[in-house]
Every structure is written in structure tokens, then in C-alpha cells.
Motif scaffolding. Structure first.
Motif: not given
Ligand SMILES: Cc1ncc(C[n+]2csc(CCOP(=O)(O)OP(=O)(O)O)c2C)c(N)n1
Ligand code: SF4
Ligand SMILES: [Mg+2]
Lengths: 358, 248
Positions: A132-141
Motif C-alpha cells: 500500500d504505497y503511493r508515488l507522487v506522479v507528475l505529468a508535464p505537457a
């Protein structure tokens, strides 16, 4: 600082170095190899370390060691390589270490293709590794945003002691655009007093670990992780939206797909349609609340992705039954054209009631 | 009163969880004493494996990092590249190092990574209840080799020390056993020499330690020591395979 023209993959490297990252561990894979190649050239010049590992498994475990030792450290890969890194990512998340992971996605499943794709949304936002873990996920355009998010991503990782993933597609990696390296917003970054640096006989040993054999202890650990994720959800949502209070239909898209959607939207505006856009920049935490701002007169939300429908699940959670949710996707490295998107928008507006919502 | 014996500062006061007669404990002490005697304990970062010694991070009195199964050499590489002036060691079992982690150990050696590895060869997967290891002897029974290891089916046990000694970057390679007081003393010497290889900046070093698992072998501690001597040593010859002086 003046703007410089840079290719996406190289701009990642330049931004990381700008952010003070001195350690890069990776393994070659298309379409991101320009990044390790850039690091191999540049790291020695700043007394940093570029190391080509024997595999992505080894590379992420080197990141695990270096992050535990207190360094700003990163790795990068593309889809199949990111799959191999999942074991290490889970350990890093469990041991609560900061690091930056770049995934320049390509088509899948399996060896798939080397063409651009957004096929790893589930893996990135749901956690491809165990637990049960999360990454911070960032999606540049675009390349400027890519640079900004890399620089800020290191700070986010340090602030929360959590791995951060930059999720791009093959297009953004290859794109040449002018960029500027700007200072990110100031954050209070905690001391890394937990790092393995040798006790010097002055303190108790520091231990980097994700093992909790007692069920109660592991549950406590998981609760603490959830507290941290809650804080991230409260503070780190990033989203761009446009015209959603007044739209007849809203398009949801991220990354380079959102740029194509924007072209389609301006085309449609000329034809008299009122089309809004929600572009999640943080895919986790997902900007669920932004969708509440959509006006009641809106006829639906159309999600566009370069996959067979992954973010659309989050859009449905966000919309929560208020409007029908439609999906259009291309896969395998096929990129949707503005015309295709415009057609889909028109089709979606013609659908009566909940008719063909997916 | 004159102090004739003191527990090494290299170990914490936490009681170990090892089975009675298990030689993991002996090797812990040799490693800890060596760190202390070489004066590097307070500048050491150890990497623990997944296996019976998974809790080694509680026992060594220095900074510790718990790795995933087999990945200790990669984790140690990351640490050492960040802190080239610190002493970094891994402690790994035979499932960890010789099966799931072969790529990581071979390439750490191949890069000449300046780390030291203690490799516990007990010819079995201890922690998970006695399954076959790559090091399990032909004919030896394991829970996943209930009729004894069949060479035609599972191959011959892997000799890691010999294999690693063929790699240029591996500057110190020795196999020792901890079945008799004399062998324990030799093991300590080898561990110290291996550690010096790192301290002197000469490169990668590994000591393979033939070790017992009375619990999963199904022997008393004493029988296990005897079994090691009669069965393991003939197949896994003791001795040095590489010292820094030999590598041009
Ligand atoms: C990826 C992964 N696969 C399998 C396991 C289960 N597992 C834990 S310890 C172990 C074997 C340990 O044997 P060895 O390395 O010989 O150490 P020993 O217990 O004998 O000292 C296995 C297979 C695991 N923890 N992780
Ligand atoms: S199971 Fe075997 S190796 Fe593990 S502690 Fe017990 S005796 Fe030692
Ligand atoms: Mg074993």
C-alpha cells in the motif's frame, strides 16, 4: 537566466543537475537513452556520479542505497525498465526515502514498441510494486514544465521522504523547446538526520528498513504512510483547467495528449462550441475536486489518452455520476490528431442522456 | 581486575534470533570484531540481506541498510558511491547471493566496487524452511528436493568463490569454514584481510563462509559441524583464490 533550446530528455538531466542531483543510476532503453548519455557527459564535470548499472533492478537498488545514504539521486527508464524497477520502488516507498524516477513511456504490453504512449498510468498511480504505497506522479505537457517539475520534484521528494515519478511519453522526451531554469517555490526541507553516514561514534546507528515483523507495528507504519499521503493530497495537487464553468463539454487529458486536445478545442471554439479542459499535472494526487467546478449544464466529460482507458477511471471517480464520461484513446504509438479529437467531442455532445458513456 | 575478555563494541546488546548451534552468530561476531579492530566501525554502513540474517541490521552496531532479496551489492554500490570514504559491507546468504542476486554480486565484483561481502554458504534456504539452494549438494535433501538434489535435474552446486575469482575486479576471494576453533581463527583472518582490501582502496573483496543450518539439515549442532566437514569441505575447498597482490 536566458532561455536555451533543449531536447526533453537532455533538459531532464540539466534540470536535475540544477536541482543539486549528483547521482544517476540507469540502464539504456529507448526512448530515453539521451538522458543517461547526457548524465554520462555532465556528471563527471560536477564531481557527480553517473553509473550504468547491469539492469534496471540493480539501478533502482543503487538509488535505494544512495537515497538511504542521504543523497539527491535519480534514475530513469521507459516502460519495460520501469516494470523491473517496481521491486526497488516499493522498498524505497516502504523505507520512506526521497528520490526521483523518470518514466518516458512507450507502447506496451511486453516489449511493445518504442513509440510514445501513456500506457503506464495505472502502474504509476496505483503502485506497480507490492504493498500500500503511493508515488507522487507528475505529468508535464511541455519541456519547460518538464524542467520545472523535475526541479520541484526533488524538493517534494525531500519534503515528504517519498519517491516522486515524472511520467512523460516518448514525444516529450524527443521534443526540442526553449527552456529556462527557475528556482522552485521555497519549501522547508527537513534535515536528513536518518541517513546512513556512519555513526562517527556520536549517535545511535541509523537503520534504513521496510521490514516490520509484528503485525501491529506494520499496521502503525502503514497508518503513518497514509497520514503522509493525506498531507500530499492536501498540498500537492497540480492542475490546469480552462473554461470549465461555462462549458457544454469538458475534455480531460494530460501530458502531450493535452496539447493536441488544446489545438482541437481552439478549432472547435471557432466553430462555436463551448469546450472546457481539465489537465491533471499531478496524476497522483489526482485533482478530483477540480471536476466539481464543472457547470451543471455540461453534457459530459471526454477523456483522451494514448492508451485504452486508464485515467478515465479517475475521471469517473471525480465526476461521480454527475455527467456521462466518454473515452477516446489511441495506442501502440499512434497519436490522436486534433481532427480526431474534435470529431469525438462533437459525437459525445450528440449522445443523448447516459447513452454511450463507458 | 584485568579484563581478559570483552564483547565487541561491533555488536549491539540485542539478543539474536538464530537457532541454537547456527553459525550465523559466530560469523556476526567475527565481522563485528574485525570492524572494531580495524578502527572502521563508526564509519561503517552495513547492508543486510533477506534470509535468516535479515535482522542483522539490529545486531551490528553501525549504520545499516536492509536490502531486497539478492540486491545488497547494488544497494552497497549506491551507498559507497555517495560515501567513498566510508566502509561498506554486505552480509548475504547463498539463496540471496548465489541465486536471486547473482547478477548483482557478479557486476559489483566486475566493476571492482570497493565494498566487502560476507557470503554465508549453508547449502540451504534457511529462513524459508529448508528449500534447495544453488549450493545444495548433490544427493542432499531439501524440502524442494525431497529425493535429494538430482544433478541431471538441478545441476551441480555452484561454486561462487571460484567463479568470482575469475573476475578481474574481485581483488580478494577466500573460502573459509567456521566448524572448528582453528577454522574460526582462519575465517577471522580472512575477513580482516578482505576488509583491508576495501580500506586500502584495492577493490572488491568476498569471503565465502561454509556455515551450518542444523535446523533445516535435521542435525544436532555437533552433527551439523561434522556434516559440514565431511560433505561440504570436499566439494567447496577452503583456501584463498585471490589476493590483491596476485592481481597484477
Ligand atoms: C523477491 C523475494 N523472493 C523470495 C523471498 C523469500 N525468501 C526469503 S529468504 C529466502 C531464502 C534465503 O536463503 P539464504 O539466502 O540461503 O539465507 P539463509 O536463510 O540460508 O541464511 C527466500 C527465498 C523474498 N523475501 N523475496
Ligand atoms: S534456520 Fe538454519 S540458518 Fe536459519 S537461524 Fe536456524 S540454523 Fe541458522
Ligand atoms: Mg542459505
Amino acid at each position: 537566466m536566458a532561455k536555451v533550446l533543449m531536447k526533453g530528455n537532455e533538459a531532464i538531466g540539466a534540470a536535475a543537475i540544477e536541482a543539486g542531483c549528483k547521482y544517476f543510476f540507469g540502464y539504456p532503453i529507448t526512448p530515453q537513452s539521451e538522458l543517461p548519455e547526457y548524465m554520462a557527459r555532465e556528471m563527471p564535470k560536477i564531481n557527480g556520479v553517473f553509473l550504468q548499472a547491469e539492469s534496471e533492478i540493480a539501478a533502482i537498488n543503487m538509488v535505494y542505497g544512495a537515497a538511504g545514504a542521504g543523497a539527491r539521486v535519480m534514475t530513469s527508464s521507459s516502460s519495460p525498465g520501469i516494470s523491473l524497477k517496481q521491486e526497488g520502488i516499493s522498498y524505497i516507498a516502504g523505507a520512506e526515502l526521497p528520490c526521483l524516477i523518470v518514466n518516458i513511456m512507450r507502447g506496451g504490453p511486453g516489449l511493445g514498441s518504442i513509440q510514445p504512449s501513456q500506457t503506464d498510468y495505472f502502474q504509476a498511480t496505483r503502485g506497480g510494486g507490492n504493498g500500500d504505497y503511493r508515488l507522487v506522479v507528475l505529468a508535464p505537457a511541455n519541456v519547460q514544465e518538464l524542467v520545472d517539475l523535475i526541479i520541484e520534484g526533488f524538493d517534494i521528494a525531500d519534503q515528504y521522504r517519498n519517491p516522486v515519478m515524472i511520467l512523460g511519453d516518448g514525444m516529450i522526451g524527443q521534443m526540442m523547446e526553449p527552456v529556462e531554469f527557475k528556482k522552485p517555490k521555497k519549501r522547508e526541507l527537513p534535515e536528513k538526520d536518518w541517513a546512513t553516514t556512519g555513526t562517527k561514534g556520536k549517535r545511535k546507528p541509523n537503520i534504513i528498513n521496510s521490514l516490520y515483523l509484528a503485525a501491529e507495528e506494520l499496521e502503525e507504519h502503514n497508518k503513518r504512510l497514509q497520514e503522509k499521503y493525506k498531507a500530499i493530497k492536501e498540498n500537492e495537487v497540480k492542475v490546469e483547467s480552462y473554461n470549465i464553468e461555462d462549458a457544454d463539454i469538458v475534455v480531460a487529458a494530460y501530458g502531450t495528449t493535452s496539447r493536441i486536445a488544446k489545438t482541437a478545442i481552439s478549432q472547435l471554439e471557432k466553430e462555436g462550441y463551448k469546450v472546457g479542459l481539465i489537465r491533471p499535472i499531478s496524476l497522483w494526487p489526482f485533482p478530483y475536486e477540480e471536476f466539481n467546478k464543472i457547470s451543471d449544464k455540461c453534457k459530459g466529460v471526454l477523456t483522451i489518452e494514448m492508451n485504452t482507458g486508464q485515467m478515465v477511471d479517475d475521471v469517473k471517480i471525480a465526476v461521480n455520476g454527475r455527467f456521462p464520461v466518454y473515452f477516446y484513446g489511441r495506442t501502440g504509438g499512434m497519436v490522436p490528431t486534433p481532427n480526431e479529437i474534435a470529431e469525438k467531442v462533437k459525437e459525445s455532445m450528440e449522445v443523448k442522456s447516459n447513452g454511450c458513456s463507458i | 581486575m584485568a579484563v581478559v575478555f570483552e564483547k565487541t563494541r561491533g555488536l549491539t546488546d540485542v539478543q539474536t534470533h538464530y537457532c541454537p548451534g547456527c553459525t550465523h552468530g559466530i560469523v556476526h561476531r567475527l565481522v563485528a570484531e574485525s570492524l572494531e579492530e580495524l578502527g572502521v566501525l563508526d564509519d561503517t554502513i552495513g547492508v543486510a540481506p533477506v534470509g535468516c540474517s535479515v535482522l542483522a541490521y539490529k545486531y551490528f552496531n553501525c549504520d545499516m541498510h536492509e536490502a531486497a532479496h539478492g540486491r545488497a551489492p547494488a544497494v552497497a554500490t549506491g551507498i559507497k558511491r555517495v560515501h567513498p570514504d566510508k566502509f561498506v559491507f554486505t552480509y548475504q546468504g547463498d539463496g540471496d547471493l548465489a541465486s536471486i542476486g547473482t547478477a548483482e554480486i557478479v557486476h559489483a565484483a566486475h566493476r571492482g566496487e570497493k565494498i566487502s561481502t560476507i557470503f554465508i554458504n549453508n547449502a540451504i534456504y534457511g529462513m524459508t524452511g529448508g528449500q534447495m539452494a544453488p549450493t545444495t549438494l548433490v544427493g542432499q535433501k531439501a524440502t524442494t528436493a525431497p529425493y535429494g538434489r538430482d544433478e541431471a535435474h538441478a545441476g551441480r552446486p555452484i561454486r561462487m568463490a571460484e567463479m568470482l575469482a575469475t573476475i578481474h575486479g574481485a581483488k580478494f576471494v577466500e573460502r573459509v569454514a567456521v566448524n572448528t576453533p582453528a577454522n574460526v581463527r582462519k575465517a577471522k583472518k580472512a575477513i580482516k584481510r578482505c576488509f583491508e582490501t576495501q580500506i586500502n582502496g584495492e577493490g572488491f573483496g568476498i569471503v565465502e563462509v561454509l556455515s551450518t543450518c542444523p535446523t533445516n539439515w535435521g542435525y544436532t549442532p555437533e552433527e551439523a559441524l561434522k556434516w559440514l566437514e565431511e560433505n561440504m569441505i570436499p566439494y567447496y575447498p577452503l583456501g584463498n583464490f585471490r589476493t590483491p597482490e596476485e592481481v597484477e
